[in-house]
Enzyme design. Structure first.
Site, PDB file in Angstrom:
ATOM      1  N   ASN A 197      52.726  68.983  33.695  1.00 59.31           N
ATOM      2  CA  ASN A 197      52.414  67.555  33.768  1.00 59.31           C
ATOM      3  C   ASN A 197      53.495  66.817  34.555  1.00 59.31           C
ATOM      4  O   ASN A 197      54.317  66.087  34.005  1.00 59.31           O
ATOM      5  CB  ASN A 197      52.252  66.971  32.357  1.00 59.31           C
ATOM      6  CG  ASN A 197      51.609  65.598  32.376  1.00 59.31           C
ATOM      7  OD1 ASN A 197      51.548  64.945  33.410  1.00 59.31           O
ATOM      8  ND2 ASN A 197      51.132  65.170  31.223  1.00 59.31           N
ATOM      9  N   LEU A 215      50.588  59.948  24.486  1.00 63.46           N
ATOM     10  CA  LEU A 215      50.469  58.857  25.450  1.00 63.46           C
ATOM     11  C   LEU A 215      49.319  59.238  26.364  1.00 63.46           C
ATOM     12  O   LEU A 215      49.356  60.294  26.998  1.00 63.46           O
ATOM     13  CB  LEU A 215      51.769  58.691  26.246  1.00 63.46           C
ATOM     14  CG  LEU A 215      51.773  57.711  27.413  1.00 63.46           C
ATOM     15  CD1 LEU A 215      51.401  56.308  26.964  1.00 63.46           C
ATOM     16  CD2 LEU A 215      53.133  57.705  28.080  1.00 63.46           C
ATOM     17  N   ALA A 216      48.288  58.405  26.404  1.00 60.49           N
ATOM     18  CA  ALA A 216      47.100  58.738  27.197  1.00 60.49           C
ATOM     19  C   ALA A 216      46.552  57.490  27.875  1.00 60.49           C
ATOM     20  O   ALA A 216      46.583  56.396  27.315  1.00 60.49           O
ATOM     21  CB  ALA A 216      46.025  59.364  26.309  1.00 60.49           C
ATOM     22  N   GLU A 264      57.664  65.827  23.816  1.00 58.86           N
ATOM     23  CA  GLU A 264      57.373  67.087  24.482  1.00 58.86           C
ATOM     24  C   GLU A 264      56.244  66.832  25.469  1.00 58.86           C
ATOM     25  O   GLU A 264      55.363  66.019  25.210  1.00 58.86           O
ATOM     26  CB  GLU A 264      56.910  68.167  23.482  1.00 58.86           C
ATOM     27  CG  GLU A 264      57.934  68.540  22.432  1.00 58.86           C
ATOM     28  CD  GLU A 264      57.888  67.626  21.227  1.00 58.86           C
ATOM     29  OE1 GLU A 264      56.855  66.983  20.979  1.00 58.86           O
ATOM     30  OE2 GLU A 264      58.904  67.539  20.519  1.00 58.86           O
ATOM     31  N   TYR A 308      58.709  59.669  32.627  1.00 63.27           N
ATOM     32  CA  TYR A 308      59.788  59.743  31.641  1.00 63.27           C
ATOM     33  C   TYR A 308      61.157  59.766  32.312  1.00 63.27           C
ATOM     34  O   TYR A 308      62.094  59.125  31.824  1.00 63.27           O
ATOM     35  CB  TYR A 308      59.596  60.951  30.725  1.00 63.27           C
ATOM     36  CG  TYR A 308      58.370  60.832  29.849  1.00 63.27           C
ATOM     37  CD1 TYR A 308      58.153  59.706  29.062  1.00 63.27           C
ATOM     38  CD2 TYR A 308      57.405  61.830  29.824  1.00 63.27           C
ATOM     39  CE1 TYR A 308      57.024  59.584  28.266  1.00 63.27           C
ATOM     40  CE2 TYR A 308      56.275  61.724  29.024  1.00 63.27           C
ATOM     41  CZ  TYR A 308      56.091  60.598  28.242  1.00 63.27           C
ATOM     42  OH  TYR A 308      54.980  60.486  27.462  1.00 63.27           O
TER      43      TYR A 308
END
Length: 161
Positions: A120, A81-82, A115, A127
């Protein structure tokens, strides 16, 4: 309103998105993360995996972020996810994650895993806000030795809502 997911639309990734996806990939991840290549992007776009891109409203030629979710029979794994740097803090990741979970709720998938780097904290907050729970810590997971937080979430089917 800067964090509103309504500022971006989400669609399936296309082969023509690859140059922009590569730019995001190379700015968002370090070498030890195992960056995706042009070939890998081509493969995943053509596969049965869930590969979504976000585009800013009114800027359909731009890609503001992407999410790649590996699909298995009963589970899924968020592989990547970016968000493009210039779209940081504008709800891109939130839009992509919400769209992914919505898409998965219509499939046979009952659980989603991921993961992320211990460092981060922004991703961890995202999340957590979507109901992911920490399942374990994997020491030395990343190429540079940083541990990974392993998180999981149940998927609720539409008929269960």
């Amino acid at each position: 309103m800067a964090n509103s997911p309504l500022l971006h639309s989400v669609r399936m990734a296309e082969l023509t998105d690859i140059p922009k996806l590569l730019l995001i990939e190379h700015s968002a991840f370090v070498e030890s993360d195992g960056k995706l290549s042009r070939r890998a992007f081509r493969y995943h776009i053509a596969s049965s995996n869930l590969f979504l891109v976000a585009t800013p409203l009114g800027g359909a030629q731009e890609i503001s972020g992407y999410i790649l979710v590996f699909l298995r029979k009963k589970s899924a794994r968020i592989y990547s996810l970016a968000t493009a740097a210039e779209y940081g803090q504008q709800g891109v990741a939130k839009s992509l994650l919400a769209a992914s979970l919505k898409s998965l709720s219509g499939k046979s998938v009952t659980r989603i895993n991921l993961e992320l780097r211990v460092s981060n904290t922004g991703a961890r907050k995202l999340y957590d806000s979507f109901g992911f729970e920490l399942s374990r810590v994997r020491q030395g997971y990343y190429g540079d030795g940083e541990p990974a937080l392993c998180m999981t979430r149940n998927i609720i089917a539409p008929q269960d809502l």
